[in-house]
Design an enzyme around this catalytic site. Structure first.
Site, PDB file in Angstrom:
ATOM      1  N   GLY A  46       0.839  -1.189   0.000  1.00 58.92           N
ATOM      2  CA  GLY A  46       0.000   0.000   0.000  1.00 58.92           C
ATOM      3  C   GLY A  46       0.870   1.234   0.000  1.00 58.92           C
ATOM      4  O   GLY A  46       2.064   1.172   0.336  1.00 58.92           O
ATOM      5  N   GLN A  51       2.758  10.035   1.747  1.00 62.01           N
ATOM      6  CA  GLN A  51       4.103   9.478   1.924  1.00 62.01           C
ATOM      7  C   GLN A  51       5.077   9.917   0.839  1.00 62.01           C
ATOM      8  O   GLN A  51       6.293   9.792   1.010  1.00 62.01           O
ATOM      9  CB  GLN A  51       4.026   7.952   1.938  1.00 62.01           C
ATOM     10  CG  GLN A  51       3.292   7.381   3.150  1.00 62.01           C
ATOM     11  CD  GLN A  51       3.181   5.892   3.098  1.00 62.01           C
ATOM     12  OE1 GLN A  51       2.243   5.358   2.485  1.00 62.01           O
ATOM     13  NE2 GLN A  51       4.110   5.190   3.693  1.00 62.01           N
ATOM     14  N   CYS A  91       5.579  -0.094   7.777  1.00 59.05           N
ATOM     15  CA  CYS A  91       5.286   1.133   7.034  1.00 59.05           C
ATOM     16  C   CYS A  91       6.514   1.517   6.218  1.00 59.05           C
ATOM     17  O   CYS A  91       7.641   1.496   6.738  1.00 59.05           O
ATOM     18  CB  CYS A  91       4.935   2.262   8.007  1.00 59.05           C
ATOM     19  SG  CYS A  91       4.480   3.794   7.178  1.00 59.05           S
ATOM     20  N   LEU A  92       6.318   1.879   4.979  1.00 56.57           N
ATOM     21  CA  LEU A  92       7.449   2.255   4.121  1.00 56.57           C
ATOM     22  C   LEU A  92       8.107   3.546   4.608  1.00 56.57           C
ATOM     23  O   LEU A  92       9.229   3.856   4.233  1.00 56.57           O
ATOM     24  CB  LEU A  92       6.973   2.396   2.675  1.00 56.57           C
ATOM     25  CG  LEU A  92       6.437   1.105   2.052  1.00 56.57           C
ATOM     26  CD1 LEU A  92       5.890   1.357   0.664  1.00 56.57           C
ATOM     27  CD2 LEU A  92       7.494   0.007   2.032  1.00 56.57           C
ATOM     28  N   HIS A 133      -4.720   1.660   7.469  1.00 60.53           N
ATOM     29  CA  HIS A 133      -3.370   2.208   7.630  1.00 60.53           C
ATOM     30  C   HIS A 133      -3.144   3.364   6.651  1.00 60.53           C
ATOM     31  O   HIS A 133      -2.625   4.416   7.012  1.00 60.53           O
ATOM     32  CB  HIS A 133      -2.355   1.079   7.391  1.00 60.53           C
ATOM     33  CG  HIS A 133      -0.931   1.489   7.449  1.00 60.53           C
ATOM     34  ND1 HIS A 133      -0.077   1.117   8.457  1.00 60.53           N
ATOM     35  CD2 HIS A 133      -0.187   2.254   6.607  1.00 60.53           C
ATOM     36  CE1 HIS A 133       1.120   1.640   8.239  1.00 60.53           C
ATOM     37  NE2 HIS A 133       1.085   2.317   7.129  1.00 60.53           N
ATOM     38  N   GLU A 134      -3.554   3.152   5.389  1.00 57.95           N
ATOM     39  CA  GLU A 134      -3.341   4.202   4.373  1.00 57.95           C
ATOM     40  C   GLU A 134      -4.226   5.409   4.630  1.00 57.95           C
ATOM     41  O   GLU A 134      -3.799   6.555   4.440  1.00 57.95           O
ATOM     42  CB  GLU A 134      -3.609   3.648   2.969  1.00 57.95           C
ATOM     43  CG  GLU A 134      -2.774   2.444   2.574  1.00 57.95           C
ATOM     44  CD  GLU A 134      -1.298   2.605   2.826  1.00 57.95           C
ATOM     45  OE1 GLU A 134      -0.624   1.580   3.002  1.00 57.95           O
ATOM     46  OE2 GLU A 134      -0.791   3.742   2.882  1.00 57.95           O
ATOM     47  N   HIS A 137      -2.710   7.653   7.008  1.00 58.97           N
ATOM     48  CA  HIS A 137      -1.702   8.535   6.393  1.00 58.97           C
ATOM     49  C   HIS A 137      -2.358   9.801   5.838  1.00 58.97           C
ATOM     50  O   HIS A 137      -1.824  10.900   5.981  1.00 58.97           O
ATOM     51  CB  HIS A 137      -0.961   7.807   5.264  1.00 58.97           C
ATOM     52  CG  HIS A 137       0.189   6.951   5.723  1.00 58.97           C
ATOM     53  ND1 HIS A 137       1.245   7.428   6.454  1.00 58.97           N
ATOM     54  CD2 HIS A 137       0.445   5.643   5.523  1.00 58.97           C
ATOM     55  CE1 HIS A 137       2.099   6.450   6.703  1.00 58.97           C
ATOM     56  NE2 HIS A 137       1.641   5.346   6.154  1.00 58.97           N
TER      57      HIS A 137
HETATM   58  O1  K2U Z   1       1.757   2.721   4.292  1.00 58.90           O
HETATM   59  C1  K2U Z   1       2.688   2.000   3.973  1.00 58.90           C
HETATM   60  O2  K2U Z   1       3.853   2.272   4.268  1.00 58.90           O
HETATM   61  C2  K2U Z   1       2.405   0.722   3.260  1.00 58.90           C
HETATM   62  C3  K2U Z   1       2.455  -0.458   4.156  1.00 58.90           C
HETATM   63  C4  K2U Z   1       1.063  -1.065   4.088  1.00 58.90           C
HETATM   64  C5  K2U Z   1       0.745  -1.985   5.223  1.00 58.90           C
HETATM   65  C6  K2U Z   1       0.728  -1.509   6.499  1.00 58.90           C
HETATM   66  C7  K2U Z   1       0.363  -2.354   7.522  1.00 58.90           C
HETATM   67  C8  K2U Z   1       0.020  -3.675   7.276  1.00 58.90           C
HETATM   68  C9  K2U Z   1       0.046  -4.127   5.998  1.00 58.90           C
HETATM   69  C10 K2U Z   1       0.398  -3.270   4.974  1.00 58.90           C
HETATM   70  C11 K2U Z   1       3.622  -1.250   3.605  1.00 58.90           C
HETATM   71  O3  K2U Z   1       3.245  -2.054   2.590  1.00 58.90           O
HETATM   72  S1  K2U Z   1       4.551  -1.997   4.843  1.00 58.90           S
HETATM   73  C12 K2U Z   1       5.349  -3.294   4.188  1.00 58.90           C
HETATM   74  C13 K2U Z   1       4.506  -4.544   4.264  1.00 58.90           C
HETATM   75  C14 K2U Z   1       4.477  -5.369   3.191  1.00 58.90           C
HETATM   76  C15 K2U Z   1       3.726  -6.541   3.269  1.00 58.90           C
HETATM   77  C16 K2U Z   1       3.023  -6.868   4.415  1.00 58.90           C
HETATM   78  C17 K2U Z   1       3.057  -6.026   5.483  1.00 58.90           C
HETATM   79  C18 K2U Z   1       3.816  -4.844   5.428  1.00 58.90           C
HETATM   80 ZN    ZN Z   2       2.528   3.480   6.187  1.00 62.28          ZN
END
Ligand code: K2U
Ligand code: ZN
Length: 167
Positions: A46, A51, A91-92, A133-134, A137
């Protein structure tokens, strides 16, 4: 298309609230394409426009195993929440930090797609977590804000140390 630089916590721009998209034009569609490229390259499942320092209500998500089912949410609104779940989130913008956060188990969300068409969808489990989560943000909220002050202080110090080292 282009990969966009991702803001790193505790950058204050991550705390800016995103504005609704007024017109879904070629610029927004280019933003969506660049966000998708950035998300797949990270790799992540996501990414919110906040971001990449664009403060508009645009989210891209792909939770598929095959990495070919892009979901675009513009001006999203959660219309229903049900149940509770608690999974480790990453979170990225906060690399190498994974902590459990309490979220709704199931949600209903309404949004516009990249062609400006309104749609609604039901989501549960990981997709529901990712959407929440998104959408945080877009509200200027980072998942570490749900953690204890002690954990957040340690994460902040770790991020600042890493950024100083790579500067
Ligand atoms: O917002 C972001 O940085 C994207 C996150 C989305 C996410 C947050 C929490 C739980 C799942 C997804 C990134 O994709 S974090 C990296 C990641 C990749 C696969 C699974 C979990 C987290
Ligand atoms: Zn995030």
């Amino acid at each position: 298309m282009a990969r966009l630089p991702i803001l790193r916590y505790p950058d204050s721009r991550l705390y800016k609230k995103a504005s609704p998209v007024k017109e879904i034009d070629a610029h927004i569609r280019m933003l969506v394409a660049n966000m998708a490229e950035t998300m797949y390259a990270a790799p992540g499942i996501g990414l919110a426009a906040t971001q990449v320092d664009i403060h508009k209500q645009v989210i891209v998500i792909d939770v598929s195993e095959t990495r070919d089912q892009l979901l675009v949410l513009i001006n999203p609104e959660i219309t229903e929440r049900e149940g509770i779940q608690n999974i480790d989130e990453g979170c990225l913008s906060v690399p190498d930090v994974y902590e459990p956060v309490e979220r709704a188990q199931r949600i209903a969300v309404s949004a516009l797609d990249a062609q400006g068409k309104a749609f609604s969808l039901g989501a549960e489990d990981l997709l529901a977590v990712c959407i929440q989560h998104e959408m945080d943000h877009l509200e200027g909220k980072v998942f570490v804000d749900y953690l204890s002050r002690l954990k957040r202080t340690r994460i902040r110090a770790k991020m600042l140390k890493q950024q100083k080292k790579s500067a």
